[in-house]
Design a protein around this motif. Structure first.
Motif, short mmCIF file in Angstrom:
data_model
loop_
_atom_site.label_atom_id
_atom_site.label_comp_id
_atom_site.label_asym_id
_atom_site.label_seq_id
_atom_site.Cartn_x
_atom_site.Cartn_y
_atom_site.Cartn_z
N ALA A 282 28.71 0.87 15.00
CA ALA A 282 27.81 0.22 15.96
C ALA A 282 26.50 0.99 16.09
N LYS A 283 26.56 2.31 16.02
CA LYS A 283 25.34 3.12 16.11
C LYS A 283 24.42 2.88 14.91
N LYS A 284 25.02 2.55 13.77
CA LYS A 284 24.23 2.31 12.56
C LYS A 284 23.65 0.89 12.52
N THR A 285 24.18 0.01 13.39
CA THR A 285 23.73 -1.39 13.39
C THR A 285 23.32 -1.82 14.80
N PRO A 286 22.35 -1.14 15.40
CA PRO A 286 21.97 -1.46 16.78
C PRO A 286 21.49 -2.90 16.95
N GLY A 287 21.99 -3.56 17.99
CA GLY A 287 21.57 -4.93 18.29
C GLY A 287 22.16 -5.99 17.41
N LYS A 288 23.00 -5.60 16.44
CA LYS A 288 23.55 -6.56 15.48
C LYS A 288 24.94 -7.06 15.89
N LEU A 289 25.61 -6.35 16.78
CA LEU A 289 26.97 -6.72 17.18
C LEU A 289 26.96 -7.35 18.57
N ALA A 290 27.97 -8.22 18.82
CA ALA A 290 28.09 -8.88 20.11
C ALA A 290 29.52 -8.76 20.63
N TYR A 291 29.65 -8.64 21.93
CA TYR A 291 30.99 -8.59 22.52
C TYR A 291 31.18 -9.73 23.51
N ALA A 292 32.41 -10.21 23.63
CA ALA A 292 32.74 -11.30 24.54
C ALA A 292 33.05 -10.75 25.92
N THR A 293 32.60 -11.47 26.95
CA THR A 293 32.85 -11.02 28.32
C THR A 293 33.20 -12.21 29.23
N PRO A 294 34.50 -12.61 29.27
CA PRO A 294 34.91 -13.71 30.14
C PRO A 294 35.33 -13.27 31.54
N ASN A 295 35.38 -11.96 31.78
CA ASN A 295 35.80 -11.46 33.09
C ASN A 295 35.22 -10.07 33.34
N SER A 296 35.37 -9.59 34.56
CA SER A 296 34.75 -8.31 34.94
C SER A 296 35.35 -7.12 34.19
N THR A 297 36.64 -7.18 33.89
CA THR A 297 37.28 -6.05 33.21
C THR A 297 36.70 -5.88 31.81
N SER A 298 36.56 -6.99 31.09
CA SER A 298 35.96 -6.93 29.75
C SER A 298 34.54 -6.40 29.82
N LEU A 299 33.80 -6.88 30.80
CA LEU A 299 32.40 -6.46 30.96
C LEU A 299 32.30 -4.97 31.26
N VAL A 300 33.03 -4.51 32.27
CA VAL A 300 32.93 -3.11 32.67
C VAL A 300 33.42 -2.19 31.56
N ALA A 301 34.48 -2.58 30.88
CA ALA A 301 35.01 -1.76 29.79
C ALA A 301 33.95 -1.55 28.71
N MET A 302 33.34 -2.65 28.24
CA MET A 302 32.37 -2.53 27.15
C MET A 302 31.09 -1.85 27.61
N GLU A 303 30.64 -2.17 28.82
CA GLU A 303 29.40 -1.54 29.30
C GLU A 303 29.59 -0.04 29.52
N THR A 304 30.79 0.36 29.92
CA THR A 304 31.08 1.79 30.07
C THR A 304 31.05 2.49 28.72
N ILE A 305 31.69 1.87 27.73
CA ILE A 305 31.70 2.44 26.37
C ILE A 305 30.28 2.50 25.82
N LYS A 306 29.52 1.43 26.00
CA LYS A 306 28.13 1.40 25.54
C LYS A 306 27.30 2.52 26.18
N VAL B 178 37.21 -6.88 24.61
CA VAL B 178 38.25 -6.19 25.38
C VAL B 178 39.05 -7.28 26.07
N VAL B 179 40.25 -7.55 25.56
CA VAL B 179 41.03 -8.71 25.95
C VAL B 179 42.27 -8.31 26.77
N ASP B 180 42.61 -9.16 27.72
CA ASP B 180 43.85 -8.92 28.47
C ASP B 180 45.04 -9.22 27.58
N LEU B 181 46.10 -8.43 27.74
CA LEU B 181 47.27 -8.59 26.87
C LEU B 181 47.94 -9.94 27.09
#
Length: 319
Positions: A144-168, A199-202
């Motif tokens: 992801a660091k080598k391809t900035p702005g080229k990847l996208a993540y799905a966010t259907p709920n707050s957990t997915s959003l917070v998880a990815m934004e924290t990692i980012k 980041v998907v719920d099981l």
């Protein structure tokens, strides 16, 4: 005289509530959930509804009111009559995250609801489209660091959003978030490659996570997952990361205590049901019920503060 009238009024209200509880329920109950059919919360709700219906001898009907990050469902329940016939099975999205994610919220997660019982927790997992050349979370971060702005993540709920934004935020990544109304569509687009990470719920992702259609890299809970033993935690790469989605049942504000106690008591019996335990465990959902409404109320208050801190640390700004 004024005191006597006031006392008589209170006594009448108590008697009325008691009589209401004795006759409760005498018609179908609606269990509102804020996510679409096929989501992890939907499966748990339908399993709960079946068992609760058997115990209460009345239909418990699941009503999916998805959209607006759980706000549609929350507002509906908040305005419902406090008679026990409209209940709300929801998660941290409506009650922990939304107050920090939106500048204007047309409901109050504390004042507008009556906590009844926490059901448990739903772990999440980070998965990527298998075309991404990464076998581990660290390799994905490097890619992801080598391809900035080229990847996208799905966010259907707050957990997915917070998880990815924290990692980012911690890893310094430039990945675009794509909002989704429901988990199933987000997983469909991960499989097709419309988005590259999710980041998907099981609960909704179990079948796909166990297939070769997506690549499972890590789980969100620091303790790991019983459903995917041996899968590393995100914390193994992103230090201090520990995220789980809670699930519980509420009524509208001012729900009479006898009705609250009756639902709580019947839910405790549902939790002890071996068939219920087996069905829930198959989804990756982890039962962790509270014993009393007061215990759940304290947990909800704590989680509201906890998610506020997580969202600030993730750099998420209110919309």
């Amino acid at each position: 005289m004024h005191f006597i009238k006031k006392w008589v009024g209170i006594a009448a209200l108590v008697c009325s509530s008691g009589a209401m509880a004795q006759n409760y329920p005498n018609k179908p109950i609606t269990l509102v959930i804020p996510f679409a059919a096929g989501s992890g919360t939907d499966f748990v709700a339908r399993t709960v509804a079946q068992k609760l219906s058997e115990r209460l001898k009345q239909p418990v009907v699941v009503d999916n009111k998805a959209g607006a990050s759980a706000q549609i469902a929350a507002q509906f329940v908040a305005k419902a009559a406090p008679d026990g016939y409209t209940l709300f099975m929801t998660t941290n999205t409506s009650h922990s995250a939304n107050p920090w994610m939106f500048k204007t919220l047309n409901y109050d997660p504390i004042k507008d609801f009556t906590p009844i019982v926490r059901v448990g927790e739903l772990p999440f997992a980070l998965a990527i489209n298998p075309k991404i050349p990464a076998k581990t979370l660290q390799e994905f971060i490097d890619y992801a660091k080598k391809t900035p702005g080229k990847l996208a993540y799905a966010t259907p709920n707050s957990t997915s959003l917070v998880a990815m934004e924290t990692i980012k935020n911690i890893a310094g990544l430039d990945i675009v978030g794509v909002p989704y109304k429901a988990s199933p569509q987000a997983m469909t687009d991960l499989i097709s490659g419309e988005v590259q990470v999710y980041v998907v719920d099981l609960g909704s992702g179990m079948a796909s996570l166990k297939s070769d259609r997506v690549r499972l890299l890590a789980v969100t809970t620091a303790k790991g997952s019983q459903s995917f033993p041996g899968t590393p935690a995100i914390a193994s790469v992103v230090k201090g990361f520990d995220l789980v989605s809670w699930n519980g049942i509420f009524g509208p504000a001012n729900l009479p205590r006898p009705i609250v106690d009756k639902i709580n008591t019947e839910m405790q019996a549902v939790f002890a049901d071996k068939d219920f335990q087996a069905k829930i465990a198959a989804t990756g959902f982890e039962l962790d019920p509270t014993k009393t409404p007061e215990e759940f109320a304290k947990y909800v208050d704590f989680q509201l503060k906890h998610w506020g801190e997580m969202l600030r640390n993730a750099g998420v700004k209110p919309q």
